[in-house]
Design an enzyme around this catalytic site. Structure first.
Site, PDB file in Angstrom:
ATOM      1  CE  LYS A 225      -4.235   0.893   2.162  1.00 28.09           C
ATOM      2  NZ  LYS A 225      -5.332   0.726   2.454  1.00 28.09           N
ATOM      3  NE  ARG A 227       4.261   9.338  -0.992  1.00 32.89           N
ATOM      4  CZ  ARG A 227       5.182  10.188  -1.171  1.00 32.89           C
ATOM      5  NH1 ARG A 227       5.384  11.450  -0.801  1.00 32.89           N
ATOM      6  NH2 ARG A 227       6.465   9.539  -1.393  1.00 32.89           N
ATOM      7  CG  PHE A 228       0.436   8.576  -5.114  1.00 34.69           C
ATOM      8  CD1 PHE A 228      -0.111   9.762  -4.492  1.00 34.69           C
ATOM      9  CD2 PHE A 228       1.637   8.817  -5.393  1.00 34.69           C
ATOM     10  CE1 PHE A 228       0.536  10.770  -4.546  1.00 34.69           C
ATOM     11  CE2 PHE A 228       2.518   9.814  -5.259  1.00 34.69           C
ATOM     12  CZ  PHE A 228       1.972  10.884  -4.722  1.00 34.69           C
ATOM     13  CG  ASP A 354       9.563   8.346  -2.597  1.00 33.26           C
ATOM     14  OD1 ASP A 354      10.211   8.710  -1.638  1.00 33.26           O
ATOM     15  OD2 ASP A 354       8.612   7.807  -2.608  1.00 33.26           O
TER      16      ASP A 354
END
Ligand code: ADE
Length: 541
Positions: A225, A227-228, A354
């Protein structure tokens, strides 16, 4: 006879008249000048702006050629004005009066007289009474400014030049540590990717599901899971072309809600470059819009070992595992950053922006592959002003480089994005070492800056990384192992505060290659906790 007398009379009259006229004319032009004439007098005039000479005597100049002259002198505390007449055809104090036609008396300084010496001349009555020092003052001011500014300027030039030389020296030092001449694409150790021979026109065309028919997919469990989006393990149903041609049965589906279109689009576009394909970059299959569910999908290879952070939480690793994970991570980042493929063809360099252990997957052969390109940036000249302007501070605060935390990344230089990635990669390498049994006692997994709360915000990271210049601790026990010592030295150079001083990912990868002999020497002991058999069958690549 009468006539002769008459004509002589008229001739004389005319002659006399013209002589009178001539005399009158010379009288008008050559009137003697009236000038202030006090010779030397003490004055309170300080030689600034304008002064009136303190002289009550006005004289008719003796010579009709004379002009008015004033001289201002300062010797110690003794200041004087000389006022007099002088014929400019003659030198005065060894000087030619070049300004004698002026209507005003404007002082000019004469140097080398042992005192301050100003002189002016002019040719209007009493014009040597009002004296103007304006231009002299300006030159004095300019002189004062120059005298005080020149040393400052010289100092500034010295400081800037030294700083520049220091930066160049550090940059050269950083790059010379890994210089090995041009890349050797025939190197047997180089990563073999299966796009050999494919032509560059395939860029952007590969992997896209153009026939608009959705793949027959059966979703299984949720495995991640972000952020988006959410990531599911899934099965490609029998008879599907992707399954048959590319040998995939189990895949990973990254599902974005419609609201996260921008993130899906960015990741899809990054993945769509065929030249991105690499053993250490997640293998992309296709992208789909699932209108019914109002979702966007990215379909990729599935890696049952999951992400690196989860893997490190549950496993203590050997030096060999460390070497495999670290080397492949550096290779993946180097490939992303590179502007050529392993076979030397041009490709667009990409910054991940990231990099963190949860955005790296562990493959079955214990090598890493980079995933989650939602924030990645193509470093080509198609970058719009908007894209650049929005690229200041993205990523995860814990892994942000100091210049990113400060929003002071140099947006004009694409290398700065790579340098920020290298900083984050150094933190991941540190995490890998922290779980390696070659360092002695291995503690529970902790993320870098683990003392901070779960998801530290930018401000707390600024305190640690910028204000305190803090970095994760490298205990002495870690450098007892020769290989780990080398990796720690590389980490130290990769998280340097100065982005330009950091190593490149390619350089880190080469350092791992240089340690291959150490890996061969060490008895291989694979990671201590094994995964169940069932999950090792996902990616058949
Ligand atoms: N988590 C995120 N992406 C994944 C993938 N492709 N395989 C396995 N786990 C994942």
């Amino acid at each position: 006879m009468e006539l002769r007398r008459f004509s002589v009379f008229w001739c004389r009259t005319i002659l006399f008249g013209s002589v009178l006229l001539q005399e009158a004319e010379s009288y008008i032009v050559k009137l003697s000048r009236l000038c202030k004439f006090c010779d030397v007098r003490a004055t309170s005039c300080m030689g600034v702006k304008s002064c009136k000479v303190e002289c009550g005597i006005t004289s008719i100049c003796p010579d009709k050629q004379d002009v008015c002259v004033s001289i201002w002198r300062k010797m110690d505390d003794n200041i004087t004005f000389d006022t007099f007449c002088h014929n400019p055809a003659h030198m005065l104090h060894g000087l030619v009066l070049e300004d004698h036609n002026n209507s005003k008396c404007e002082m000019k300084e004469v140097k080398g007289r042992g005192s301050q010496f100003f002189i002016c001349s002019c040719s209007e009555d009493e014009c040597n009474e009002n004296i103007f020092f304006s231009s002299t003052l300006d030159s004095q001011v300019v002189e004062i400014i120059l005298v005080s500014l020149v040393p400052l300027l010289v100092m500034a030039v010295i400081v800037i030049t030294s700083f520049y030389c220091y930066r160049v020296y550090r940059q050269r030092k950083a790059s010379s540590r890994c210089k090995r001449g041009p890349p050797d694409f025939s190197d047997a150790r180089a990563i073999i990717i299966d796009d050999e021979g494919s032509d560059s026109s395939s860029t952007h065309a590969n992997n896209l599901n153009h026939n608009m028919e959705l793949l027959p997919i059966e979703l299984d469990v949720l495995v991640g899971k972000g952020r988006f989006a959410e990531v599911y393990k899934a099965k490609l149903k029998q008879g599907c072309s992707v399954s048959e041609e590319q040998g995939f049965e189990t895949v990973a589906i990254k599902i974005f809600p419609y609201e996260e279109y921008a993130s899906w689009k960015n990741e899809k576009e990054i993945f769509s470059d065929a030249d991105l394909r690499h053993d250490n970059v997640l293998h992309f299959l296709t992208a789909e819009e699932r209108k019914v569910q109002r979702q966007y999908w990215l379909i990729t290879a599935y890696h049952p070992r999951g992400n690196l952070q989860e893997f490190l939480i549950h496993h203590v690793i050997s030096w060999h595992d460390l070497w495999m994970l670290g080397r492949s991570l550096a290779l993946g980042v180097a490939h992303l950053h590179s502007d050529h493929t392993t076979c030397g063809r041009y490709k667009v360099a990409i910054a991940h922006r990231d990099i963190k252990s949860s955005n790296i997957l562990v493959k079955n052969d214990l090598t890493c592959c980079l995933c989650d390109f939602g924030l990645a940036l193509r470093l080509d000249n198609t970058l719009s002003v908007d894209e650049l302007a929005n690229s200041g501070q993205v990523g995860t605060a814990r892994y942000m480089a100091p210049e990113v935390l400060e929003s002071r990344i140099n947006l004009e230089n694409i290398e700065s994005f790579k340098q920020a990635d290298v900083y984050s990669m150094a933190l991941v390498l540190w995490e890998i070492i922290s779980r390696c049994n070659a360092i002695g006692e291995v503690k529970e997994y902790e993320p870098p800056f683990g003392n901070l709360r779960e998801n530290p915000c930018v401000e707390s990271m600024k305190d640690s990384v910028l204000r305190d210049r803090g970095r994760p601790e490298i205990p002495n026990s870690w450098i007892n192992h020769t290989g780990i010592q080398v990796v720690c030295a590389s980490i130290d150079e990769c998280w340097d505060h100065d982005p330009e001083a950091r190593l490149t990912a390619q350089c880190v990868a080469e350092r791992f290659y240089d340690m291959e002999y150490l890996d061969k020497l060490s008895g291989r002991s694979d990671s201590e906790e094994k995964l169940p058999e069932e999950i090792s069958t996902g990616d058949k690549k």
